[in-house]
Write a protein that holds these residues in place. Structure first.
Motif, PDB file in Angstrom:
ATOM      1  N   THR A  18       1.163  -4.231  -8.508  1.00  0.00           N
ATOM      2  CA  THR A  18       1.993  -3.263  -9.220  1.00  0.00           C
ATOM      3  C   THR A  18       2.447  -2.182  -8.256  1.00  0.00           C
ATOM      4  O   THR A  18       3.484  -1.572  -8.454  1.00  0.00           O
ATOM      5  N   VAL A  19       1.636  -1.960  -7.210  1.00  0.00           N
ATOM      6  CA  VAL A  19       1.977  -1.041  -6.123  1.00  0.00           C
ATOM      7  C   VAL A  19       1.928  -1.850  -4.836  1.00  0.00           C
ATOM      8  O   VAL A  19       0.944  -2.543  -4.562  1.00  0.00           O
ATOM      9  N   VAL A  20       2.989  -1.778  -4.042  1.00  0.00           N
ATOM     10  CA  VAL A  20       3.073  -2.560  -2.816  1.00  0.00           C
ATOM     11  C   VAL A  20       1.859  -2.310  -1.921  1.00  0.00           C
ATOM     12  O   VAL A  20       1.442  -1.169  -1.724  1.00  0.00           O
ATOM     13  N   ASP A  21       1.290  -3.421  -1.424  1.00  0.00           N
ATOM     14  CA  ASP A  21       0.190  -3.404  -0.468  1.00  0.00           C
ATOM     15  C   ASP A  21      -1.112  -2.834  -1.034  1.00  0.00           C
ATOM     16  O   ASP A  21      -1.976  -2.420  -0.286  1.00  0.00           O
ATOM     17  N   THR A  22      -1.244  -2.839  -2.363  1.00  0.00           N
ATOM     18  CA  THR A  22      -2.448  -2.325  -3.010  1.00  0.00           C
ATOM     19  C   THR A  22      -3.009  -3.396  -3.932  1.00  0.00           C
ATOM     20  O   THR A  22      -2.306  -3.901  -4.813  1.00  0.00           O
ATOM     21  N   SER A 109       3.645  -8.511  -3.499  1.00  0.00           N
ATOM     22  CA  SER A 109       3.095  -9.827  -3.217  1.00  0.00           C
ATOM     23  C   SER A 109       2.004 -10.145  -4.231  1.00  0.00           C
ATOM     24  O   SER A 109       1.827  -9.423  -5.214  1.00  0.00           O
ATOM     25  N   LEU A 110       1.293 -11.239  -3.999  1.00  0.00           N
ATOM     26  CA  LEU A 110       0.169 -11.624  -4.839  1.00  0.00           C
ATOM     27  C   LEU A 110      -1.133 -11.344  -4.105  1.00  0.00           C
ATOM     28  O   LEU A 110      -1.213 -11.500  -2.890  1.00  0.00           O
ATOM     29  N   TRP A 111      -2.137 -10.951  -4.850  1.00  0.00           N
ATOM     30  CA  TRP A 111      -3.492 -10.821  -4.341  1.00  0.00           C
ATOM     31  C   TRP A 111      -4.317 -11.971  -4.870  1.00  0.00           C
ATOM     32  O   TRP A 111      -4.129 -12.415  -6.014  1.00  0.00           O
ATOM     33  N   TRP A 112      -5.223 -12.461  -4.068  1.00  0.00           N
ATOM     34  CA  TRP A 112      -6.067 -13.596  -4.406  1.00  0.00           C
ATOM     35  C   TRP A 112      -7.514 -13.144  -4.370  1.00  0.00           C
ATOM     36  O   TRP A 112      -7.909 -12.366  -3.495  1.00  0.00           O
ATOM     37  N   GLU A 113      -8.299 -13.626  -5.341  1.00  0.00           N
ATOM     38  CA  GLU A 113      -9.722 -13.337  -5.400  1.00  0.00           C
ATOM     39  C   GLU A 113     -10.463 -14.658  -5.527  1.00  0.00           C
ATOM     40  O   GLU A 113     -10.184 -15.454  -6.425  1.00  0.00           O
TER      41      GLU A 113
END
Length: 163
Positions: A18-22, A109-113
């Motif tokens: 929702t916030v770039v690079d966060t 982008s997408l974050w992966w967990e």
């Protein structure tokens, strides 16, 4: 040694920024919007996550017995690979994840967990999923191939967001 764990039950999630690079603090999910399979339903293996450091040789010319090195930049070769069973359903579901990424705007982008069984932490990285390639095919074997994610930030282990 005590505490060993099995890879059976590894969970894979992703969430859009929702916030770039966060890294998002919520919204992680296991399947593509409109998808039918959890990512871990077709992924059979994950390449090592994280990165090694480049080792920079700083040996002075006067040295006669051994090299000296300092730690340089981290290098993971730029991508994470999920080995996957390739079939029409997994192709469609991965394609939907790629489409979700491509619909993001403003540099998001997408974050992966990735969560190991029984762990209180997840392993987090930011990355761009690439379209599924045609896999290597051999006689008498399952059709499997790699789906790639171009990693551009890795925060590593942190308290898991999903359980």
């Amino acid at each position: 040694m005590a505490g060993e764990i099995s890879s059976a039950g590894v969970q894979i999630y992703y969430a859009p920024e929702t916030v770039v690079d966060t890294c998002p603090s919520s919204g992680f999910k296991q399947k593509a919007t409109g998808g039918t399979l959890n990512i871990a339903d077709y992924v059979t293996g994950i390449s090592g996550l994280g990165a090694d450091y480049d080792m920079l040789d700083v040996t002075p010319l006067s040295e006669t017995s051994r090299h000296r090195f300092v730690k340089g930049l981290q290098n993971n070769d730029g991508s994470v690979e999920f080995n996957a069973n390739i079939n029409p359903t997994s192709r469609a579901d991965w394609g939907k994840i790629v489409a979700e990424y491509e619909a993001l705007t403003g540099g998001k982008s997408l974050w992966w967990e990735v969560i190991l069984p029984g762990d209180t932490d997840g392993f987090f990285f930011r990355g761009e999923p690439l379209p599924m390639r045609f896999p290597d095919v051999e006689a008498g074997s399952a059709v499997q191939g790699a789906v790639q994610i171009v990693e551009n930030k890795c925060t590593g282990f942190a308290t898991k967001i999903v359980s």
